[in-house]
Write an enzyme that holds these catalytic residues in place. Structure first.
Site, PDB file in Angstrom:
ATOM      1  N   ARG A  49       0.837  -1.200   0.000  1.00 48.99           N
ATOM      2  CA  ARG A  49       0.000   0.000   0.000  1.00 48.99           C
ATOM      3  C   ARG A  49       0.876   1.256   0.000  1.00 48.99           C
ATOM      4  O   ARG A  49       0.513   2.287  -0.552  1.00 48.99           O
ATOM      5  CB  ARG A  49      -0.925   0.028   1.222  1.00 48.99           C
ATOM      6  CG  ARG A  49      -1.976   1.165   1.136  1.00 48.99           C
ATOM      7  CD  ARG A  49      -2.838   1.244   2.365  1.00 48.99           C
ATOM      8  NE  ARG A  49      -2.085   1.737   3.506  1.00 48.99           N
ATOM      9  CZ  ARG A  49      -2.109   1.193   4.726  1.00 48.99           C
ATOM     10  NH1 ARG A  49      -2.854   0.111   4.961  1.00 48.99           N
ATOM     11  NH2 ARG A  49      -1.401   1.712   5.716  1.00 48.99           N
ATOM     12  N   TYR A  66     -15.089  17.699 -16.093  1.00 49.52           N
ATOM     13  CA  TYR A  66     -15.664  16.358 -16.014  1.00 49.52           C
ATOM     14  C   TYR A  66     -16.707  16.342 -14.901  1.00 49.52           C
ATOM     15  O   TYR A  66     -16.453  16.814 -13.787  1.00 49.52           O
ATOM     16  CB  TYR A  66     -14.540  15.364 -15.731  1.00 49.52           C
ATOM     17  CG  TYR A  66     -14.969  13.938 -15.511  1.00 49.52           C
ATOM     18  CD1 TYR A  66     -15.892  13.312 -16.333  1.00 49.52           C
ATOM     19  CD2 TYR A  66     -14.404  13.189 -14.476  1.00 49.52           C
ATOM     20  CE1 TYR A  66     -16.267  11.999 -16.134  1.00 49.52           C
ATOM     21  CE2 TYR A  66     -14.757  11.872 -14.269  1.00 49.52           C
ATOM     22  CZ  TYR A  66     -15.696  11.284 -15.097  1.00 49.52           C
ATOM     23  OH  TYR A  66     -16.059   9.978 -14.889  1.00 49.52           O
ATOM     24  N   ASP A  75      -5.995  18.762 -14.980  1.00 46.69           N
ATOM     25  CA  ASP A  75      -6.318  17.415 -15.467  1.00 46.69           C
ATOM     26  C   ASP A  75      -5.990  17.387 -16.953  1.00 46.69           C
ATOM     27  O   ASP A  75      -6.632  18.060 -17.760  1.00 46.69           O
ATOM     28  CB  ASP A  75      -7.798  17.125 -15.223  1.00 46.69           C
ATOM     29  CG  ASP A  75      -8.212  15.719 -15.648  1.00 46.69           C
ATOM     30  OD1 ASP A  75      -7.492  15.098 -16.449  1.00 46.69           O
ATOM     31  OD2 ASP A  75      -9.268  15.253 -15.198  1.00 46.69           O
ATOM     32  N   LYS A  88      -6.905   6.038 -19.427  1.00 47.22           N
ATOM     33  CA  LYS A  88      -7.151   6.507 -20.785  1.00 47.22           C
ATOM     34  C   LYS A  88      -5.889   6.399 -21.643  1.00 47.22           C
ATOM     35  O   LYS A  88      -5.328   5.324 -21.788  1.00 47.22           O
ATOM     36  CB  LYS A  88      -7.703   7.926 -20.725  1.00 47.22           C
ATOM     37  CG  LYS A  88      -8.816   8.147 -19.691  1.00 47.22           C
ATOM     38  CD  LYS A  88     -10.018   7.247 -19.861  1.00 47.22           C
ATOM     39  CE  LYS A  88     -11.231   7.685 -19.051  1.00 47.22           C
ATOM     40  NZ  LYS A  88     -11.057   7.739 -17.601  1.00 47.22           N
TER      41      LYS A  88
END
Length: 392
Positions: free
Chosen positions: A57, A110, A182, A207
């Site tokens: 983690r 978005y 972004d 993406k």
């Protein structure tokens, strides 16, 4: 030495493999923990210069390798990968603000990023408001005394409005604010916002960075100090990226430049085709001179305008459904930037949480479609669109 029992051999067998040379492809370090020889060895992990691992983690060799690549491609000092793009944007914002601070966000954003501010961070005491980021006077008038961060996309989803990142960075810094960008729709192949003054760059690595629709991941890139703070948030929130996903994404990035070249070339061809088709009411593509922010795109994007094309057809749900069903190789899908071309309906997916009034204001109507242009032969994409457009 006495031979160990069957169960013990099952648990401890297979650990004595030693390589005399290195594998060409990075192995998958599919382990949650790493072992140490003794307490002194474990203590060395916590030294600032340590290159060892403790718990996946916190960090793992596969995500670490991916972070190096992403930071290098964006021109940042460091990067941290996350379990999704939204985990990245959330951690990036939280690294800049606390309760009582204000975030100024682009109106053309978005939908889920907007919902993150409205529904989640706001109830934790983080204030927010929206402004038209392609209008600098609108941005400046919306700055408040407690504004700490600007949040925008380079190319806005879904109308592909290009934001002047350099001017926004200057404005943000003049008011002691951080600019969070972004860059999912563009990728570092098209633009590297840090070079224009952005403080933090975020991608949905799901993406273009991965490009194969088989990984959900995100990344935050910035200077070392900001990434150290962002990593702390990610570790504590548990939104780290697992080793297998990181390994897949590392494999995907190897073809990144080749894929992006084809995405960009195809995007321009498809935009030009749609622009002259009689059944298309409007085309949104930053590489077309008819786009409202073409001049900004020319300045920032260096002739590479990406593979995202939005277009407006008749606002008739039945006809649009017929158009979608008639497409042969272009599938309706809620994501983007894979090697195969896909179609999205912003009103029904990415921006469905917006009120009807807000959708109408920003031109997100029933007839707005967003095409993620893949790397197929452009002639085949055009042929598929052409035969389906006959249904409108």
């Amino acid at each position: 030495m006495k031979k160990k029992g069957f169960s013990s051999r099952s648990v401890h067998g297979g650990k004595d493999i030693h390589l005399s040379n290195r594998p060409e492809a990075m192995p998958i370090y599919q382990t949650s923990v790493f072992t140490f020889d003794d307490l002194s060895h474990m203590e060395s992990y916590f030294e600032p210069s340590s290159d060892s691992y403790l718990y996946s983690r916190d960090k793992n060799p596969n995500p670490s390798a991916l972070e190096q690549v992403y930071a290098d491609l964006e021109g940042g000092e460091a990067a941290v990968v996350t379990s999704s793009g939204m985990a990245g944007i959330c951690a990036g914002i939280l690294s800049c603000v606390q309760a009582g601070d204000h975030v100024l966000c682009s109106s053309e954003i978005y939908g889920v990023t907007g919902a993150l501010l409205e529904k989640e961070l706001n109830r934790l005491g983080v204030e927010y408001s929206f402004a038209s980021f392609h209008d600098l006077s609108s941005v400046e008038s919306a700055i408040q005394p407690n504004t700490k961060a600007f949040v925008t996309e380079v190319v806005a989803n879904p109308l592909l409005t290009v934001m002047d990142i350099g001017a926004l960075a200057d404005l943000a810094h003049a008011h002691q604010c951080q600019l969070i960008v972004d860059s999912t729709f563009t990728s570092p192949y098209v633009i590297r916002p840090l070079e224009f003054g952005a403080d933090i760059v975020v991608h949905s690595a799901t993406k273009y960075l991965n490009g194969h629709n088989d990984v959900t991941a995100g990344v935050v890139i910035s200077d070392q100090g900001k990434i150290n703070r962002t990593r702390e948030i990610i570790v504590r929130m548990g939104c780290n990226l697992g080793p297998f996903e990181a390994w897949l994404a590392l494999r995907g990035i190897k073809t990144f430049a080749l894929r992006m070249k084809q995405h960009c070339e195809n995007g321009m061809k498809i935009a030009q085709f749609l622009a002259q088709h009689p059944k298309i009411e409007k085309v949104y593509y930053p590489g077309l001179p008819t786009h409202p922010t073409f001049a900004v795109a020319e300045k920032l994007l260096d002739g590479r305008y990406g593979g995202m094309v939005s277009f407006k057809v008749v606002d008739d749900k039945e006809k649009i459904n017929r158009f979608i069903r008639t497409l042969e190789s272009i599938n309706l899908a809620p994501s983007l930037a894979g090697v195969a071309s896909t179609l999205s309906h912003p009103m029904m997916t990415s921006h469905r949480a917006w009120s009807p009034e807000k959708q109408q204001t920003w031109g997100i109507t029933m007839g707005l479609l967003r095409l993620s242009v893949g790397i197929e032969d452009a002639e085949d994409i055009i042929a598929d669109l052409e035969q389906a457009l006959e249904q409108l």
